[in-house]
Design a protein around this motif. Structure first.
Motif, PDB file in Angstrom:
ATOM      1  N   ALA A  14      19.455  58.603  65.672  1.00  8.92           N
ATOM      2  CA  ALA A  14      19.499  58.980  67.084  1.00  8.92           C
ATOM      3  C   ALA A  14      18.095  59.019  67.672  1.00  8.92           C
ATOM      4  O   ALA A  14      17.866  58.566  68.807  1.00  8.92           O
ATOM      5  CB  ALA A  14      20.183  60.337  67.243  1.00  8.92           C
ATOM      6  N   GLN A  15      17.145  59.541  66.907  1.00  7.63           N
ATOM      7  CA  GLN A  15      15.764  59.610  67.381  1.00  7.63           C
ATOM      8  C   GLN A  15      15.174  58.220  67.548  1.00  7.63           C
ATOM      9  O   GLN A  15      14.453  57.934  68.512  1.00  7.63           O
ATOM     10  CB  GLN A  15      14.922  60.447  66.417  1.00  7.63           C
ATOM     11  N   GLU A  16      15.484  57.329  66.584  1.00  8.41           N
ATOM     12  CA  GLU A  16      14.986  55.958  66.675  1.00  8.41           C
ATOM     13  C   GLU A  16      15.593  55.239  67.877  1.00  8.41           C
ATOM     14  O   GLU A  16      14.901  54.512  68.596  1.00  8.41           O
ATOM     15  CB  GLU A  16      15.318  55.206  65.384  1.00  8.41           C
ATOM     16  N   ASN A  17      16.881  55.453  68.109  1.00  4.75           N
ATOM     17  CA  ASN A  17      17.535  54.835  69.258  1.00  4.75           C
ATOM     18  C   ASN A  17      16.961  55.351  70.570  1.00  4.75           C
ATOM     19  O   ASN A  17      16.751  54.591  71.523  1.00  4.75           O
ATOM     20  CB  ASN A  17      19.045  55.088  69.209  1.00  4.75           C
ATOM     21  N   ASP A  18      16.722  56.654  70.634  1.00  3.40           N
ATOM     22  CA  ASP A  18      16.119  57.238  71.837  1.00  3.40           C
ATOM     23  C   ASP A  18      14.752  56.624  72.100  1.00  3.40           C
ATOM     24  O   ASP A  18      14.388  56.365  73.258  1.00  3.40           O
ATOM     25  CB  ASP A  18      15.987  58.753  71.684  1.00  3.40           C
TER      26      ASP A  18
END
Length: 206
Positions: A14-18
């Motif tokens: 999720a952090q990478e996608n954000d």
């Protein structure tokens, strides 16, 4: 440790996608204008059509799609109204920008302060080669658009856009020769109906 790694994995993704989504936001939030060549393909309602031309974007809120064939066909967003005109037509269509529900309108998020997470519902991110694909449903267009997909370069520039409508129609835009922060005048986004052409309020043609 194993349990912890399983718990942390979704958070890391999720952090990478954000971070990838923010890369697009940052890229366009630092732009003042853009010129690009586009190819538009439409398949639906028994039609298959491909057109091309030049796209101009200028903040705040200005957009111009100038078609190469037929020459003179335009879609112009002047900041207040959207205008649609095809040479030979007796009428030009005008729609208040706030009421615009056109398939080119999702690109309007590039004309303001971009925040894709607020512009797209059910947003997903998938790595695709050296770039990535962001997909979701544009807010306020769920009754018409099933899915919007953006193919994005590693630098955060959108080079392809695909809109899948709920009725099965598909429209794709591919962008090449992109020039950023080019000098553009407000007059480049003005539309004056040709002599003898009346202006009507209403929905644009497909």
């Amino acid at each position: 440790m194993l349990i912890a790694s399983f718990c942390c994995a979704p958070l890391l993704v999720a952090q990478e996608n954000d971070a990838l989504v923010r890369k697009v936001d940052d890229h366009y939030n630092h732009l003042s204008s853009l010129r690009a060549h586009y190819t538009e393909s439409y398949a639906g309602m028994g039609m298959n059509r491909t057109e091309e031309g030049t796209l101009l974007l200028k903040k705040p809120g200005r957009m111009r799609w100038s078609y190469a064939a037929p020459v003179g066909k335009v879609f112009v967003l002047d900041g207040k109204f959207a205008w649609f005109y095809t040479p030979g037509d007796a009428q030009a269509t005008r729609v208040p920008a706030k009421q615009l529900d056109d398939l080119r309108s999702p690109l309007r998020f590039l004309l303001g302060h971009t925040q894709l997470k607020k512009e797209l519902d059910n947003l997903t991110v998938v790595v695709d080669g050296t770039g990535f694909v962001i997909s979701g449903v544009p807010k306020g267009m769920a009754q018409r658009v099933k899915l919007l997909s953006l193919w994005v370069t590693a630098a955060g520039a959108i080079e392809r856009m695909k809109l899948e409508e709920v009725d099965g129609a598909v429209t794709e835009f591919a962008f090449t020769g992109m020039q950023e922060n080019v000098p553009l005048k407000d007059g480049d986004f003005a539309f004056v109906p040709p002599d003898g052409v009346s202006v009507v309020e209403g929905l644009p043609p497909i």
